[in-house]
Scaffold this active site. Structure first.
Site, mmCIF file in Angstrom:
data_model
loop_
_atom_site.group_PDB
_atom_site.id
_atom_site.type_symbol
_atom_site.label_atom_id
_atom_site.label_comp_id
_atom_site.label_asym_id
_atom_site.label_seq_id
_atom_site.Cartn_x
_atom_site.Cartn_y
_atom_site.Cartn_z
ATOM 1 N N LYS A 149 1.286 -1.194 -0.236
ATOM 2 C CA LYS A 149 0.208 -0.327 0.023
ATOM 3 C C LYS A 149 1.111 1.159 -0.157
ATOM 4 O O LYS A 149 1.413 2.171 1.276
ATOM 5 C CB LYS A 149 -1.640 0.037 1.629
ATOM 6 C CG LYS A 149 -1.707 1.252 1.115
ATOM 7 C CD LYS A 149 -3.084 0.338 2.041
ATOM 8 C CE LYS A 149 -4.368 1.313 1.887
ATOM 9 N NZ LYS A 149 -5.202 1.938 0.690
ATOM 10 N N LEU A 205 -4.760 -4.778 -4.678
ATOM 11 C CA LEU A 205 -4.467 -4.809 -2.631
ATOM 12 C C LEU A 205 -4.867 -5.488 -1.906
ATOM 13 O O LEU A 205 -6.565 -5.775 -2.598
ATOM 14 C CB LEU A 205 -4.701 -3.153 -2.510
ATOM 15 C CG LEU A 205 -4.846 -2.911 -0.880
ATOM 16 C CD1 LEU A 205 -3.024 -2.497 -0.328
ATOM 17 C CD2 LEU A 205 -4.913 -1.932 -0.338
HETATM 18 N N1 PDD Z 1 -7.915 2.376 -0.727
HETATM 19 N N2 PDD Z 1 -7.979 -1.536 -3.837
HETATM 20 C C1 PDD Z 1 -6.957 0.004 -3.548
HETATM 21 C C2 PDD Z 1 -6.274 -0.043 -4.565
HETATM 22 C C3 PDD Z 1 -7.184 0.557 -2.238
HETATM 23 O O1 PDD Z 1 -6.765 1.693 -2.557
HETATM 24 C C4 PDD Z 1 -7.779 0.456 -1.856
HETATM 25 C C5 PDD Z 1 -8.047 1.050 -0.128
HETATM 26 C C6 PDD Z 1 -9.007 -0.842 -1.597
HETATM 27 C C7 PDD Z 1 -9.546 -1.464 -0.259
HETATM 28 O O2 PDD Z 1 -8.986 -2.184 1.244
HETATM 29 P P1 PDD Z 1 -9.254 -2.016 2.175
HETATM 30 O O3 PDD Z 1 -10.736 -2.317 2.450
HETATM 31 O O4 PDD Z 1 -8.104 -2.078 3.447
HETATM 32 O O5 PDD Z 1 -9.478 0.291 2.108
HETATM 33 C C8 PDD Z 1 -8.447 -2.615 -2.427
HETATM 34 C C9 PDD Z 1 -7.631 3.804 0.959
HETATM 35 C C10 PDD Z 1 -9.176 3.187 1.620
HETATM 36 C C11 PDD Z 1 -7.703 5.044 -0.205
HETATM 37 O O6 PDD Z 1 -6.705 4.710 -0.438
HETATM 38 O O7 PDD Z 1 -7.967 5.492 0.758
#
Ligand code: PDD
Length: 285
Positions: A149, A205
């Protein structure tokens, strides 16, 4: 004015300053997490802390803080800023070695850590969840380690702008004919009693919300298939939805101009959203 956290200090947002030599700024050499807050409590903090440790390890970056201290900082920011519903953004970078160099700086370079809150009253009761989202498909032109991330979010930003220009809410990214994920969320389709979402790999991710939602779906006797799917298959699906820490479970009602079913959110997405919100509130810390 908001109070933010920077390298051990709680400061007014206007006084929190980071060096121009910071590798987050120069190289996007940093990782982040977004944790949502409901009823003034943190949703799935452990999951986010574990993924943060994994991202740091993959990049050979050290954490300037222990995961226990990190929980305290999250809670303290929620308290000071009186957040009932919203989120906490956390970023750790490889620090500011005082010059620009492609090679990683010496081990003793202090990482930079920043946390701030975003107040979002009505986050759980979002009108968007009742209406559903429209998505377009775009080519996935990101790098190959999407499981880490990192703060390199330019392509996802461009994707959101492409969606906006097309009068839509978000973009699903496609690689080798199959959907990887949304610009900032994981993507799902529903066919009958089966939920289909891409399997975990370096291509996407590993969403913390994804893990929880798939667990709840199985507990509710729904079938889960983790495999790639195409846009054509998605357009033929009964329902579609996305998940992320900031949207929870959000229905998708249109893909590349094709309406799913009658164009209103489907029962599976609605039910999963309800279960996710209920269970997450119960387990919040
Ligand atoms: N984004 N895929 C991508 C590319 C993401 O950036 C995110 C999360 C997710 C979902 O992951 P999670 O359920 O752990 O939030 C999947 C965050 C919320 C953001 O960049 O604001």
């Amino acid at each position: 004015m908001r109070t933010v956290y920077l390298n051990g200090d709680y400061l007014p947002e206007t006084e929190a300053k980071v060096s121009i030599f910071d590798r987050g700024f120069l190289m996007a050499d940093g990782v982040y997490e977004v944790t949502s807050v409901l009823d003034g409590k943190l949703i799935d903090f452990d999951g986010h802390a574990k993924r943060l440790e994994r991202s740091l390890n993959e990049l050979e970056m050290r954490s300037p803080i222990s995961m226990e201290e990190l929980l305290d900082v999250h809670r303290e920011l929620v308290r000071i800023n009186e957040i009932d519903e919203g989120m906490i953004y956390l970023q750790i970078t490889r620090g500011a070695p005082g010059d620009r160099d492609f090679a990683y700086p010496p081990e003793d370079t202090e990482p930079t850590i920043v946390l701030f809150t975003q107040n979002k009253p009505g986050l759980a009761n979002s009108p968007a969840a009742k209406k559903g989202m429209k998505v377009i498909s775009i080519a996935d032109q990101r790098w190959g380690r999407r499981d880490i991330k990192t703060v390199q979010l330019l392509y996802p930003s461009m994707g959101k702008m492409m969606a906006k220009a097309a009068g839509c809410d978000d973009a699903w990214m496609v690689e080798d004919g199959a959907v990887t994920e949304g610009t900032s969320n994981n993507a799902y389709i529903v066919k009958g009693n089966t939920i289909i979402t891409r399997q975990l790999s370096n291509d996407i991710l590993h969403g913390i919300t994804r893990a929880a939602v798939l667990r709840f779906a199985k507990e509710a006797q729904m079938k889960v298939e983790e495999r790639p799917f195409t846009i054509a298959e998605a357009q033929e699906a009964d329902e579609a939805f996305i998940t992320s820490a900031s949207t929870f479970v959000m229905p998708v009602v249109e893909i590349d101009g094709t309406m799913l079913g009658d164009g209103t959110p489907g029962p599976v997405a609605a039910r999963l959203r309800e279960i996710y919100l209920d269970e997450s509130r119960k387990a919040a810390v």
